[in-house]
Design a protein around this motif. Structure first.
Motif, short mmCIF file in Angstrom:
data_model
loop_
_atom_site.label_atom_id
_atom_site.label_comp_id
_atom_site.label_asym_id
_atom_site.label_seq_id
_atom_site.Cartn_x
_atom_site.Cartn_y
_atom_site.Cartn_z
N LYS A 23 0.83 -1.21 0.00
CA LYS A 23 0.00 0.00 0.00
C LYS A 23 0.87 1.26 0.00
N ILE A 24 2.05 1.17 0.60
CA ILE A 24 2.95 2.32 0.63
C ILE A 24 3.46 2.63 -0.78
N GLN A 25 3.87 1.59 -1.50
CA GLN A 25 4.33 1.79 -2.87
C GLN A 25 3.21 2.33 -3.76
N CYS A 26 2.01 1.83 -3.53
CA CYS A 26 0.87 2.30 -4.31
C CYS A 26 0.60 3.78 -4.03
N ALA A 27 0.64 4.17 -2.76
CA ALA A 27 0.43 5.58 -2.41
C ALA A 27 1.53 6.46 -2.99
N TRP A 28 2.78 5.96 -2.98
CA TRP A 28 3.89 6.72 -3.56
C TRP A 28 3.71 6.87 -5.05
N LEU A 29 3.26 5.83 -5.73
CA LEU A 29 2.99 5.92 -7.16
C LEU A 29 1.90 6.94 -7.46
N LEU A 30 0.89 6.99 -6.63
CA LEU A 30 -0.19 7.96 -6.81
C LEU A 30 0.33 9.39 -6.68
N VAL A 31 1.19 9.62 -5.67
CA VAL A 31 1.79 10.95 -5.49
C VAL A 31 2.68 11.30 -6.67
N PHE A 32 3.45 10.33 -7.17
CA PHE A 32 4.35 10.57 -8.30
C PHE A 32 3.57 10.95 -9.55
N LEU A 33 2.49 10.23 -9.85
CA LEU A 33 1.69 10.52 -11.04
C LEU A 33 1.05 11.90 -10.95
N ILE A 53 -8.30 2.57 -6.35
CA ILE A 53 -9.08 1.34 -6.20
C ILE A 53 -8.26 0.28 -5.47
N LEU A 54 -6.97 0.20 -5.79
CA LEU A 54 -6.11 -0.77 -5.13
C LEU A 54 -5.99 -0.51 -3.64
N LEU A 55 -6.09 0.76 -3.25
CA LEU A 55 -5.97 1.13 -1.84
C LEU A 55 -7.25 0.86 -1.06
N VAL A 56 -8.35 0.59 -1.75
CA VAL A 56 -9.61 0.30 -1.05
C VAL A 56 -9.48 -1.05 -0.35
N PRO A 57 -9.82 -1.13 0.93
CA PRO A 57 -9.71 -2.41 1.66
C PRO A 57 -10.54 -3.50 1.02
N SER A 58 -10.07 -4.74 1.13
CA SER A 58 -10.74 -5.86 0.47
C SER A 58 -12.12 -6.16 1.05
N PHE A 59 -12.37 -5.78 2.31
CA PHE A 59 -13.69 -6.04 2.88
C PHE A 59 -14.74 -5.07 2.32
N ILE A 60 -14.28 -3.97 1.70
CA ILE A 60 -15.20 -3.04 1.04
C ILE A 60 -15.36 -3.40 -0.43
N MET A 61 -14.25 -3.67 -1.09
CA MET A 61 -14.26 -4.06 -2.51
C MET A 61 -13.40 -5.30 -2.67
N PRO A 62 -14.03 -6.47 -2.91
CA PRO A 62 -13.26 -7.72 -3.05
C PRO A 62 -12.29 -7.68 -4.23
#
Length: 238
Positions: A5-15, A72-81
């Motif tokens: 999730k950290i790498q995903c958040a960093w990618l979001l900031v980079f974009l 979408i990837l950052l959304v917890p799995s219990f909210i979006m499988p």
């Protein structure tokens, strides 16, 4: 599900940062106008300037939809499988390609119409003919994308299942081992060919294939190649 999730958040900031920096650097040209089907603030467009504007806009749109996939990837799995996220990735990528098809139209049309505007009548007439030809090609491309987009919408809303939940007895008959990941079953799914796989394993498999991994029986009549979150690598330049 095992992504960082950290790498995903960093990618979001980079974009987001790359997009803002680019538009700030060239703020005098108002390149962001192309995103809403307007022409940038340039008095005269040369061929290379048109390619520059269209190319930059295309990359920014890719960055924007990549950012949505990160959210979408950052959304917890219990909210979006996991399975539902794949359908959202597919829908977003098709929306991205559909939108990218229309964004270059105003810029190219303005360039073609003004081609030879201050020269002789022959060049001006050629520009008009090229503009009409361009619109015809875009219209044909529109109907091609529309057919694909309708199929994607049908898949998104129906979310077809590849099989049914397997019973404990059925799993024990195959030693409770998934043939794809070679581990114990996690949410086992029984296909119509009577082979059993983990739900996540077989979902990833059918993102790229149509047949059962073991017997090659056709299970799915379509390949949802964007369900894995991939982004098209082609550049929309016209």
């Amino acid at each position: 599900e095992r992504s960082s999730k950290i790498q995903c958040a960093w990618l979001l900031v980079f974009l987001a940062g790359s997009s803002v920096l680019l538009y700030y650097t060239f703020h005098s040209q108002s390149l962001y106008y192309s995103l809403i089907f307007l022409n940038p603030t340039l008095d005269h467009l040369s061929f290379w300037e048109v390619l520059w504007i269209v190319g930059i806009t295309d990359f920014i749109l890719k960055f924007f939809f990549m950012g949505l996939k990160c959210l979408i990837l950052l959304v917890p799995s219990f909210i979006m499988p996991f399975k539902s996220k794949g359908y959202w990735y597919m829908l977003l990528e098709e929306l991205c390609q559909y939108y990218r098809t229309f964004v270059p139209i105003p810029v190219w049309f303005r360039y073609l119409i003004s081609y030879g505007e201050f020269a002789n009548v022959t060049r001006w007439s050629l520009g008009i003919l090229l503009a009409l030809l361009y619109l015809i090609l875009k219209l044909l491309e529109f109907f091609g994308h529309l057919r694909t987009f309708r199929q994607v919408l049908r898949i998104f809303f129906t979310q077809p299942s590849y099989g049914v939940a397997a019973s404990k007895r059925q799993c024990s008959d195959v030693d409770d081992i998934c043939s794809i990941c070679q581990a114990e079953f996690q949410k086992p799914v029984l296909l119509i060919c009577q082979h059993i796989f983990c739900e996540e394993c077989i979902t990833l498999w059918f993102n790229r294939e149509k047949t059962c991994p073991l017997c090659r029986t056709v299970i799915s009549d379509h390949i949802n190649k964007w369900k894995d979150g991939a982004t098209s690598s082609h550049l929309q330049i016209y």
